[in-house]
Design an enzyme around this catalytic site. Structure first.
Site, short mmCIF file in Angstrom:
data_model
loop_
_atom_site.label_atom_id
_atom_site.label_comp_id
_atom_site.label_asym_id
_atom_site.label_seq_id
_atom_site.Cartn_x
_atom_site.Cartn_y
_atom_site.Cartn_z
N GLN A 130 86.43 -54.49 80.71
CA GLN A 130 85.04 -54.28 81.11
C GLN A 130 84.99 -53.25 82.23
O GLN A 130 85.70 -53.38 83.23
CB GLN A 130 84.41 -55.58 81.60
CG GLN A 130 82.95 -55.44 82.02
CD GLN A 130 82.45 -56.65 82.81
OE1 GLN A 130 82.93 -56.94 83.89
NE2 GLN A 130 81.48 -57.35 82.23
N HIS A 145 82.38 -51.35 84.93
CA HIS A 145 81.07 -51.31 85.57
C HIS A 145 80.87 -49.88 86.04
O HIS A 145 81.44 -49.45 87.04
CB HIS A 145 81.05 -52.30 86.75
CG HIS A 145 79.76 -52.31 87.52
ND1 HIS A 145 79.62 -52.95 88.73
CD2 HIS A 145 78.55 -51.76 87.25
CE1 HIS A 145 78.39 -52.79 89.17
NE2 HIS A 145 77.72 -52.07 88.29
#
Length: 307
Positions: A110, A112
């Protein structure tokens, strides 16, 4: 990341990889990312990823939604990176166990992202994992302390504190990592045994958010010990800052990377408290005077675009 193009600031984008069915051990993490591109990068372990797409937006905290990191329940932390942190190798004989009989059948990365990408720009940030099928004598795992709540406006040296009694198998801390956003000044954590405080680590989250060596090599954490953490925050903002996922929000996290001879499948252990109602002084004595000190830390600067 398979050449993704985030569409907006603070986009959370995921990409999943299926693991071999054989049990394997991660020995080293080597990131390929830049703080100019991403606020943070996480690798999670899943039974099933949140999507079968090559990449997907995964901003929801609910792990049973279409925007999940993992589709089938709680994600397991495998790796965390921010602020241009360097690579990290686990000690000899220690490995993070995945695949096989564990719950981790997929790895999901993931990112960001700081901002939207132009049409001609794509991202392939990621992390190289050095792995082995050779069984390691010790497993690696994570214990995470932190807070929920908010930081009041126009305040200096606001303390967000947590304490939990440890109730599980014996662990040996081998590294620590702090994580906050723009308001974080310094974060520290301790083991408390028989009233004696032993510092696990202390670092500013404005420095590379790597896994640093623990301050007390050889320390162990046993059933009955207390684990305590404090994030010191300073805000020049005219509004409260809540704990949340965006860069304008805040986080207060202290990660303990540990080894153990426990052979069971490990779950991430958590200790989170309400910053508005929980305070060390209500429960503990002999609080170290340097718990919020930056003495001995590398020099750092702190900038807040929202102040």
């Amino acid at each position: 990341m398979p050449n993704v193009r985030p569409q907006k600031a603070d986009a959370l984008v995921c990409h999943g990889v299926k693991l071999d069915e054989r049990e394997a051990y991660i020995l080293k993490y080597e990131p390929h990312a830049s703080k100019q591109v991403a606020h943070h990068m996480m690798v999670y372990g899943c039974g099933h990823p949140g999507s079968t797409e090559d990449s997907w937006e995964c901003g929801e905290m609910d792990d049973r939604s279409d925007d999940s990191v993992c589709q089938d329940g709680q994600r397991e932390i495998v790796y965390a990176w921010a602020m241009d942190a360097d690579s990290r190798a686990l000690p000899e004989g220690v490995g993070f166990r995945v695949g096989g009989s564990t719950k981790i059948k997929y790895l999901v990365i993931q990112l960001h992202y700081k901002g939207a990408f132009e049409d001609s720009k794509f991202d392939d940030s990621g992390v190289t994992l050095t792995m082995t099928y050779t069984r390691q004598p010790l497993q690696a795992g994570f214990y995470v302390l932190g807070n929920y709540g908010y930081i009041p406006p126009m305040i200096q040296n606001f303390h967000m504190e947590s304490v939990c009694q440890y109730t599980n198998y014996t662990i040996h801390p081998i590294g620590f990592r702090t994580h906050s956003h723009n308001l974080g000044v310094v974060t520290s954590a301790y083991r408390i045994r028989d009233g004696r405080w032993t510092e696990i680590g202390r670092m500013s989250p404005q420095l590379p958010q790597a896994f640093y060596d623990v301050y007390a090599p050889g320390i162990d954490i046993r059933k009955g010990d207390l684990l305590a953490a404090r994030c010191t925050m300073s805000s020049d903002r005219t509004f409260p800052t809540k704990i949340g996922a965006t860069n304008k929000d805040e986080m207060c996290n202290f990660y303990i990377l540990y080894s153990t001879d426990n052979t069971n499948t490990l779950d991430v252990q958590y200790c989170f408290r309400d910053a508005q109602t929980f305070h060390w002084a209500d429960y503990l004595t002999s609080i170290p005077q340097n718990a919020s000190s930056t003495d001995g830390l590398p020099a750092f600067t702190r900038e807040d675009p929202y102040a």
